[in-house]
Design a protein around this motif. Sequence first.
Motif, mmCIF file in Angstrom:
data_model
loop_
_atom_site.group_PDB
_atom_site.id
_atom_site.type_symbol
_atom_site.label_atom_id
_atom_site.label_comp_id
_atom_site.label_asym_id
_atom_site.label_seq_id
_atom_site.Cartn_x
_atom_site.Cartn_y
_atom_site.Cartn_z
ATOM 1 N N LEU A 16 0.835 -1.206 0.000
ATOM 2 C CA LEU A 16 0.000 0.000 0.000
ATOM 3 C C LEU A 16 0.869 1.256 0.000
ATOM 4 N N PRO A 17 1.629 1.490 -1.068
ATOM 5 C CA PRO A 17 2.615 2.574 -1.082
ATOM 6 C C PRO A 17 2.041 3.948 -0.776
ATOM 7 N N GLY A 18 0.784 4.208 -1.147
ATOM 8 C CA GLY A 18 0.201 5.514 -0.889
ATOM 9 C C GLY A 18 -0.029 5.811 0.582
ATOM 10 N N SER A 19 -0.095 4.757 1.407
ATOM 11 C CA SER A 19 -0.360 4.924 2.842
ATOM 12 C C SER A 19 0.801 4.456 3.711
ATOM 13 N N PHE A 20 1.860 3.959 3.116
ATOM 14 C CA PHE A 20 2.971 3.353 3.843
ATOM 15 C C PHE A 20 3.629 4.372 4.781
ATOM 16 N N ARG A 21 3.648 4.055 6.090
ATOM 17 C CA ARG A 21 4.276 4.870 7.135
ATOM 18 C C ARG A 21 3.785 6.317 7.130
ATOM 19 N N THR A 22 2.508 6.516 6.882
ATOM 20 C CA THR A 22 1.968 7.876 6.842
ATOM 21 C C THR A 22 1.397 8.325 8.181
ATOM 22 N N ILE A 23 1.242 7.405 9.128
ATOM 23 C CA ILE A 23 0.642 7.749 10.422
ATOM 24 C C ILE A 23 1.729 7.720 11.489
ATOM 25 N N PHE A 39 -1.818 3.492 17.171
ATOM 26 C CA PHE A 39 -1.911 2.167 16.554
ATOM 27 C C PHE A 39 -3.352 1.693 16.395
ATOM 28 N N ALA A 40 -4.283 2.325 17.103
ATOM 29 C CA ALA A 40 -5.686 1.891 17.011
ATOM 30 C C ALA A 40 -6.230 2.205 15.622
ATOM 31 N N GLY A 41 -6.826 1.222 15.002
ATOM 32 C CA GLY A 41 -7.398 1.421 13.670
ATOM 33 C C GLY A 41 -7.335 0.188 12.790
ATOM 34 N N PRO A 42 -6.136 -0.337 12.508
ATOM 35 C CA PRO A 42 -6.051 -1.534 11.657
ATOM 36 C C PRO A 42 -6.881 -2.700 12.165
ATOM 37 N N GLY A 43 -6.917 -2.876 13.482
ATOM 38 C CA GLY A 43 -7.702 -3.977 14.039
ATOM 39 C C GLY A 43 -9.176 -3.864 13.706
ATOM 40 N N TYR A 44 -9.691 -2.642 13.626
ATOM 41 C CA TYR A 44 -11.109 -2.442 13.328
ATOM 42 C C TYR A 44 -11.398 -2.668 11.848
ATOM 43 N N LEU A 45 -10.438 -2.332 10.981
ATOM 44 C CA LEU A 45 -10.600 -2.664 9.566
ATOM 45 C C LEU A 45 -10.643 -4.173 9.381
ATOM 46 N N VAL A 46 -9.814 -4.875 10.145
ATOM 47 C CA VAL A 46 -9.803 -6.340 10.084
ATOM 48 C C VAL A 46 -11.092 -6.906 10.672
ATOM 49 N N GLN A 165 -9.025 9.325 -0.712
ATOM 50 C CA GLN A 165 -8.415 10.623 -0.995
ATOM 51 C C GLN A 165 -8.176 11.432 0.273
ATOM 52 N N TYR A 166 -8.904 11.149 1.331
ATOM 53 C CA TYR A 166 -8.786 11.919 2.567
ATOM 54 C C TYR A 166 -7.778 11.321 3.555
ATOM 55 N N GLY A 167 -7.082 10.265 3.164
ATOM 56 C CA GLY A 167 -6.066 9.691 4.038
ATOM 57 C C GLY A 167 -6.550 8.462 4.780
ATOM 58 N N PHE A 168 -5.608 7.647 5.212
ATOM 59 C CA PHE A 168 -5.929 6.362 5.822
ATOM 60 C C PHE A 168 -6.609 6.529 7.176
ATOM 61 N N ARG A 169 -6.245 7.556 7.907
ATOM 62 C CA ARG A 169 -6.836 7.770 9.230
ATOM 63 C C ARG A 169 -8.332 8.080 9.116
ATOM 64 N N PHE A 174 -14.132 6.329 9.581
ATOM 65 C CA PHE A 174 -15.415 5.994 8.959
ATOM 66 C C PHE A 174 -15.812 4.558 9.300
ATOM 67 N N ILE A 175 -14.845 3.645 9.235
ATOM 68 C CA ILE A 175 -15.101 2.239 9.564
ATOM 69 C C ILE A 175 -15.573 2.102 11.007
ATOM 70 N N VAL A 176 -14.872 2.754 11.935
ATOM 71 C CA VAL A 176 -15.223 2.649 13.354
ATOM 72 C C VAL A 176 -16.626 3.210 13.595
ATOM 73 N N ALA A 177 -16.965 4.311 12.925
ATOM 74 C CA ALA A 177 -18.300 4.902 13.090
ATOM 75 C C ALA A 177 -19.386 3.918 12.673
ATOM 76 N N LEU A 178 -19.196 3.243 11.544
ATOM 77 C CA LEU A 178 -20.186 2.263 11.098
ATOM 78 C C LEU A 178 -20.253 1.064 12.052
#
Length: 442
Positions: A16-23, A39-46, A165-169, A174-178
């Motif tokens: 994912l080069p567009g998001s790599f180490r961006t946070i 670090f919170a976030g990837p777990g919720y996408l999973v 377009q608005y960034g990975f964060r 958005f995912i967590v809200a849903l």
Amino acid sequence: MAPPTSADAPDRRPSLPGSFRTIPVPAGAGQFWRKLGAFAGPGYLVAVGYMDPGNWATDIAGGSAFGYTLLSVILLSNIMAMVLQSLSAKLGIVTGLDLAQACREHYPAPVRWLLWLLCELAIIACDLAEVIGTAIALQLLFGIPLVWGVCITAVDVMLILLLQQYGFRKLEAFIVALLLVIAGCFAVELFLAKPSLSAIAGGLIPTTEIVTNPAMLYLAIGILGATVMPHNLYLHSSIVQTRSFERTPEGRREAVKLATIDSSVALMLALFINGSILILAAATFHTAGRTDVAEIQDAYQLLTPMLGAGAASILFAVALLASGQNSTITGTLAGQIVMEGFLDIRLPAWLRRIVTRLLAIIPAVVVASLYGDSGTAQLLIGSQVVLSLQLPFAVYPLVRFTCARDKMGDFANRPALAVAAWTICAAVIVLNSVLLYQVVTG
């Protein structure tokens, strides 16, 4: 011994080069909570993949037919998922490779192509569940015919592109809200259903009937396939690399710990939602003698009269729509990671999404046109069995790589974790072998 990383091979392209180490992750000691927040976030996408519309079909069918019995399968599947996702995160953090890239480096070309094809099949099966689930939600909420609802799902590719377009964060938020919407809907549903706490406790204890009863085993493996998603293992090993942590042994060790906490907490939320669906079906339908409810549409129609609350069905449909949209986003990311990782082919995000969605829409339209609601329900459950059958081909490489000192160095799985991981791998293979045997022998 330090493991090899992507920095050791400059010709490697990051996942994912567009998001790599961006946070950014705060550096230094004494900032545990700030680091955990970063670090919170990837777990919720999973976790999204563990509560997609495919789960709804298998959980509703299991709860209405067998009461609380299959609740133990959801619990065990979730424990397995926690272990496997922690290994996936560790692989990405330690080696700088996602699981698909690690397979490309380790296996010869024929094996790589086979693994890629199987993973693509799993992603299409998952996308099929999302298409059908979203179409059913649109039908229930707005009266849109099922076939047209399936076609409308082709448009959600624009939602994915807009969010990226608005960034990975922002995507994670958005995912967590849903997810909170889904959890809130089911909290209200359970309050209305008033399930038996003693029956829930009894359902958490496994029984031999799950293996000896073919119908129960089919649904149990469907639940396993819907819970432990093979493409999630590829996804997690990639998206943890969006965090810019210290690339030192201490930094990696802390990152593994934080990523494991993140995914474990998120999967506990998934356990609540999956368990809630089955408990709702058991408390509402099974206890009333309606053991034949296997379709999402039937559950929607019956919830309001059986629970005596007009909002019950609406909440159910809203949660289903949120679930379908969430799963769409993570499925798109997983498809990109798998294709780039295995084949090093970079397609535009919109093209990749459209191709995958069309491969899911075509069978969904055909089945919806010819067989209606009952056909889509069977297709939904069948897609989860396909996912389960593909699972060993993702679990085995993951366990093998994370146990290998030449890849992981001092981060290789300790003996106790290695035994647990290989036991999970063996259980997945055995369960799928039993299912195949039963299918072949009728």
